[in-house]
Every structure is written in C-alpha cells, then in structure tokens.
Write a protein that holds these residues in place. Structure first.
Motif, PDB file in Angstrom:
ATOM      1  N   HIS A   7       0.844  -1.198   0.000  1.00  0.00           N
ATOM      2  CA  HIS A   7       0.000   0.000   0.000  1.00  0.00           C
ATOM      3  C   HIS A   7       0.884   1.255   0.000  1.00  0.00           C
ATOM      4  O   HIS A   7       0.528   2.257   0.601  1.00  0.00           O
ATOM      5  N   ASN A   8       2.023   1.161  -0.649  1.00  0.00           N
ATOM      6  CA  ASN A   8       3.045   2.195  -0.568  1.00  0.00           C
ATOM      7  C   ASN A   8       3.349   2.733  -1.963  1.00  0.00           C
ATOM      8  O   ASN A   8       4.310   2.308  -2.612  1.00  0.00           O
ATOM      9  N   PRO A   9       2.552   3.675  -2.477  1.00  0.00           N
ATOM     10  CA  PRO A   9       2.792   4.194  -3.827  1.00  0.00           C
ATOM     11  C   PRO A   9       4.080   5.006  -3.883  1.00  0.00           C
ATOM     12  O   PRO A   9       4.471   5.663  -2.914  1.00  0.00           O
ATOM     13  N   SER A  10       4.777   4.950  -5.005  1.00  0.00           N
ATOM     14  CA  SER A  10       6.008   5.721  -5.175  1.00  0.00           C
ATOM     15  C   SER A  10       5.719   6.974  -5.981  1.00  0.00           C
ATOM     16  O   SER A  10       4.822   6.998  -6.821  1.00  0.00           O
ATOM     17  N   GLY A 137      15.518  -5.789   2.392  1.00  0.00           N
ATOM     18  CA  GLY A 137      16.177  -5.325   3.609  1.00  0.00           C
ATOM     19  C   GLY A 137      16.093  -3.820   3.763  1.00  0.00           C
ATOM     20  O   GLY A 137      15.837  -3.294   4.845  1.00  0.00           O
ATOM     21  N   GLY A 138      16.303  -3.095   2.641  1.00  0.00           N
ATOM     22  CA  GLY A 138      16.160  -1.642   2.681  1.00  0.00           C
ATOM     23  C   GLY A 138      14.745  -1.216   2.976  1.00  0.00           C
ATOM     24  O   GLY A 138      14.507  -0.259   3.724  1.00  0.00           O
ATOM     25  N   TYR A 139      13.792  -1.920   2.417  1.00  0.00           N
ATOM     26  CA  TYR A 139      12.374  -1.623   2.646  1.00  0.00           C
ATOM     27  C   TYR A 139      12.024  -1.791   4.117  1.00  0.00           C
ATOM     28  O   TYR A 139      11.282  -0.985   4.691  1.00  0.00           O
ATOM     29  N   LEU A 140      12.550  -2.836   4.734  1.00  0.00           N
ATOM     30  CA  LEU A 140      12.271  -3.084   6.147  1.00  0.00           C
ATOM     31  C   LEU A 140      12.697  -1.910   7.014  1.00  0.00           C
ATOM     32  O   LEU A 140      11.964  -1.504   7.934  1.00  0.00           O
ATOM     33  N   LEU A 141      13.854  -1.333   6.737  1.00  0.00           N
ATOM     34  CA  LEU A 141      14.350  -0.241   7.579  1.00  0.00           C
ATOM     35  C   LEU A 141      13.568   1.050   7.347  1.00  0.00           C
ATOM     36  O   LEU A 141      13.311   1.804   8.293  1.00  0.00           O
ATOM     37  N   LEU A 142      13.170   1.310   6.121  1.00  0.00           N
ATOM     38  CA  LEU A 142      12.507   2.576   5.818  1.00  0.00           C
ATOM     39  C   LEU A 142      10.997   2.545   6.061  1.00  0.00           C
ATOM     40  O   LEU A 142      10.413   3.547   6.463  1.00  0.00           O
ATOM     41  N   PHE A 143      10.376   1.408   5.808  1.00  0.00           N
ATOM     42  CA  PHE A 143       8.908   1.336   5.887  1.00  0.00           C
ATOM     43  C   PHE A 143       8.456   0.095   6.659  1.00  0.00           C
ATOM     44  O   PHE A 143       7.737  -0.757   6.122  1.00  0.00           O
ATOM     45  N   PRO A 144       8.854  -0.048   7.915  1.00  0.00           N
ATOM     46  CA  PRO A 144       8.552  -1.300   8.635  1.00  0.00           C
ATOM     47  C   PRO A 144       7.072  -1.584   8.806  1.00  0.00           C
ATOM     48  O   PRO A 144       6.678  -2.747   8.914  1.00  0.00           O
ATOM     49  N   LYS A 145       6.237  -0.537   8.839  1.00  0.00           N
ATOM     50  CA  LYS A 145       4.803  -0.765   9.056  1.00  0.00           C
ATOM     51  C   LYS A 145       3.957  -0.518   7.820  1.00  0.00           C
ATOM     52  O   LYS A 145       2.732  -0.441   7.904  1.00  0.00           O
ATOM     53  N   ILE A 155      -5.828 -25.039   1.785  1.00  0.00           N
ATOM     54  CA  ILE A 155      -6.624 -26.211   1.407  1.00  0.00           C
ATOM     55  C   ILE A 155      -8.058 -25.840   1.024  1.00  0.00           C
ATOM     56  O   ILE A 155      -8.463 -26.022  -0.119  1.00  0.00           O
ATOM     57  N   ILE A 156      -8.847 -25.354   1.976  1.00  0.00           N
ATOM     58  CA  ILE A 156     -10.277 -25.178   1.719  1.00  0.00           C
ATOM     59  C   ILE A 156     -10.689 -23.718   1.607  1.00  0.00           C
ATOM     60  O   ILE A 156     -11.847 -23.431   1.360  1.00  0.00           O
ATOM     61  N   PHE A 157      -9.798 -22.789   1.821  1.00  0.00           N
ATOM     62  CA  PHE A 157     -10.189 -21.401   1.668  1.00  0.00           C
ATOM     63  C   PHE A 157      -8.971 -20.574   1.276  1.00  0.00           C
ATOM     64  O   PHE A 157      -7.825 -20.996   1.435  1.00  0.00           O
ATOM     65  N   PHE A 158      -9.235 -19.395   0.730  1.00  0.00           N
ATOM     66  CA  PHE A 158      -8.159 -18.443   0.488  1.00  0.00           C
ATOM     67  C   PHE A 158      -8.661 -17.058   0.826  1.00  0.00           C
ATOM     68  O   PHE A 158      -9.837 -16.750   0.704  1.00  0.00           O
ATOM     69  N   ARG A 159      -7.747 -16.234   1.291  1.00  0.00           N
ATOM     70  CA  ARG A 159      -8.067 -14.865   1.684  1.00  0.00           C
ATOM     71  C   ARG A 159      -6.895 -13.963   1.349  1.00  0.00           C
ATOM     72  O   ARG A 159      -5.749 -14.406   1.269  1.00  0.00           O
ATOM     73  N   ILE A 160      -7.191 -12.687   1.189  1.00  0.00           N
ATOM     74  CA  ILE A 160      -6.166 -11.653   1.038  1.00  0.00           C
ATOM     75  C   ILE A 160      -6.382 -10.630   2.131  1.00  0.00           C
ATOM     76  O   ILE A 160      -7.494 -10.129   2.302  1.00  0.00           O
ATOM     77  N   PHE A 161      -5.334 -10.336   2.893  1.00  0.00           N
ATOM     78  CA  PHE A 161      -5.472  -9.302   3.921  1.00  0.00           C
ATOM     79  C   PHE A 161      -4.120  -8.646   4.161  1.00  0.00           C
ATOM     80  O   PHE A 161      -3.079  -9.243   3.902  1.00  0.00           O
ATOM     81  N   PRO A 162      -4.121  -7.396   4.638  1.00  0.00           N
ATOM     82  CA  PRO A 162      -2.871  -6.654   4.828  1.00  0.00           C
ATOM     83  C   PRO A 162      -2.225  -6.953   6.170  1.00  0.00           C
ATOM     84  O   PRO A 162      -2.906  -7.125   7.181  1.00  0.00           O
ATOM     85  N   ILE A 163      -0.893  -7.005   6.168  1.00  0.00           N
ATOM     86  CA  ILE A 163      -0.121  -7.117   7.405  1.00  0.00           C
ATOM     87  C   ILE A 163       1.028  -6.112   7.323  1.00  0.00           C
ATOM     88  O   ILE A 163       1.410  -5.685   6.233  1.00  0.00           O
ATOM     89  N   PRO A 164       1.616  -5.696   8.464  1.00  0.00           N
ATOM     90  CA  PRO A 164       2.778  -4.802   8.423  1.00  0.00           C
ATOM     91  C   PRO A 164       3.953  -5.463   7.703  1.00  0.00           C
ATOM     92  O   PRO A 164       4.181  -6.674   7.843  1.00  0.00           O
ATOM     93  N   ALA A 165       4.697  -4.660   6.963  1.00  0.00           N
ATOM     94  CA  ALA A 165       5.806  -5.193   6.171  1.00  0.00           C
ATOM     95  C   ALA A 165       6.828  -5.911   7.045  1.00  0.00           C
ATOM     96  O   ALA A 165       7.400  -6.929   6.634  1.00  0.00           O
ATOM     97  N   TRP A 166       7.074  -5.405   8.275  1.00  0.00           N
ATOM     98  CA  TRP A 166       8.130  -6.000   9.081  1.00  0.00           C
ATOM     99  C   TRP A 166       7.806  -7.447   9.448  1.00  0.00           C
ATOM    100  O   TRP A 166       8.721  -8.285   9.561  1.00  0.00           O
TER     101      TRP A 166
END
Length: 243
Positions: A7-10, A137-145, A155-166
């Motif tokens: 979710h990090n546009p350049s 590695g660079g991304y982790l330091l600059l944009f950890p969250k 197996i029986i389901f799939f989902r897409i959801f956001p988590i913090p980059a770190w």
C-alpha cells in the motif's frame, strides 16, 4: 503465504525496476525453452556463479551475470513479483542510478556469502533473489509498518489481507536463515545464504538514507509507515471461498 502488493505508492516512475524486470524476463526467454542439459552447457557453465570456479581464480564477472539467470518459470515469476512489489519504493528513495548500484551490490554481497559457505561447490548459483533480498532489507528499515497484502491459501479457503511489512519480511528472513543452517552447500535447491546475505547488505546500505531521514525520529514521525498517504484497495471485491 504470498505477498501480492503493498500500500506504498512511489512518487517516481520506477524505470530501473522495469528495466531490470525486462532484462531478467528477456534473458530467460532467450534460453528457457531449451532442455536442462542444453541450458547447463550453453548458459550456466559460463554465466552462473560456480563457487569452485571462483576459488580457482576464474569467473569473477559471474557475481553480476548470475543475477540475471533463473532456473525455471516459477523461479523467475516469484523473483519478479517481489521486485515489482518492493523495488519501486527503494528506487523512489535512492534515485535511478543509486538504486541500480544498490541492487547490483546487494546481489554481489549475496553471491559472496553463498560462495563463502561452500567454496568448493560445483553447483551453479543463479537468480535475482539475492539482489531483491537487498531491496527487501532496505524496505524493512525505511517502511517497517507499510501494509503488504498477502494471499493465503489453506486447502479449503483463500483470503487476502494486509499485514505490516516488518512481519512478512522478518518471517521471510527467518526462513532463509534457518534454511541456510540446514542446507548442504554441495547440493542443489534454494541458495538460502545468498538470500540472507543480500538482505543484510541491503539493510546496511540503506542505513545512511535512514539516518538522513532522522533515524528513530523518522520512525517516530511516521510511526513506521510511509511518509505519504497509503494506497487503498477495495478488499470487498475479493472472492472468499468457505467450506
């Protein structure tokens, strides 16, 4: 568990990232339809990083050329996906040419660590993943969250959801480290130490940028998120499959 986007546009057009993707895909298409033995004779012997050859004092250029070779369609697709997700933001921070140097140096560092773990190995090492690990590695330091959308299929389901980059990046690094400890350097498979080496090199090389942004003060101001509005996606349109 597979990252599909962040979710990090350049703010800068990622020309170098695009060119790196074109180069990797184009080179693979040039040889990827041949049979494995023909690929080995025509490509890997001369252009892949073979530790035993380096120990013999030959093929130092393969620390660069091996970064543009891949062992199969899935190898290529996975690497290009990670480069697409994380590369544009590091290119935005460093500028085009500095980013290119950062990318190649991360790949060289990855190759050096993989070489150090098996200096007599005759197994060719190929792939952009060491260089891309440096980007991560660079991304982790600059944009950890920064939010990263991951696709989970269980197996029986799939989902897409956001988590913090770190979380995603540290899980990935942990798997490379543990894989490297248990891997046989003289056997084929994943070059775990190359991934770990590239990741650490990228993190260290981005430290000056992080310090110039204010170091811990930068994290405090942004709470670890990108210093600009995050992209929003309509997750309601993503299909859900339940038992």
């Amino acid at each position: 568990m597979l990252p599909i986007r962040d979710h990090n546009p350049s703010g800068r057009t990622p020309y170098v990232t695009w060119l790196l993707m074109v180069a990797n895909i184009g080179i693979f298409l040039n040889y990827g339809f041949n049979d494995p033995e023909a690929i080995y004779r025509a490509v890997y012997v001369d252009w892949a990083l073979i530790p035993a050859r380096i120990s013999f004092g030959e093929g130092y250029y393969t620390f660069i050329t091996s970064q543009f070779l891949h062992g199969g369609w899935m190898h290529l697709a996975g690497n290009m996906l990670f480069l697409w997700i994380f590369g544009d933001n590091i290119e935005d921070e460093l500028g085009h040419m500095r980013y290119l140097g950062f990318y190649l140096l991360s790949g060289i560092a990855a190759g050096l660590l993989q070489y150090a773990t098996g200096v007599d190995s005759r197994v060719p090492m190929v792939g952009a993943s060491g260089a891309i690990a440096g980007v991560m590695g660079g991304y982790l330091l600059l944009f950890p969250k920064a939010k990263v959308d991951i696709f989970i299929f269980f197996i029986i389901f799939f989902r897409i959801f956001p988590i913090p980059a770190w979380i995603m990046l540290m899980l990935w690094f942990g798997m490379q480290f543990m894989g490297g400890i248990s891997a046989d350097p003289n056997g084929g498979g994943v070059a775990y130490w190359a991934h770990a080496g590239g990741f650490i090199a990228g993190l260290l090389m981005i430290v000056p940028v992080w310090l110039a942004r204010g170091a811990f003060g930068f994290w405090k101001r942004t709470d670890g998120h990108p210093p600009h509005p995050e992209a929003r996606y309509d997750l309601s349109r993503i299909p859900k499959v339940r038992r």
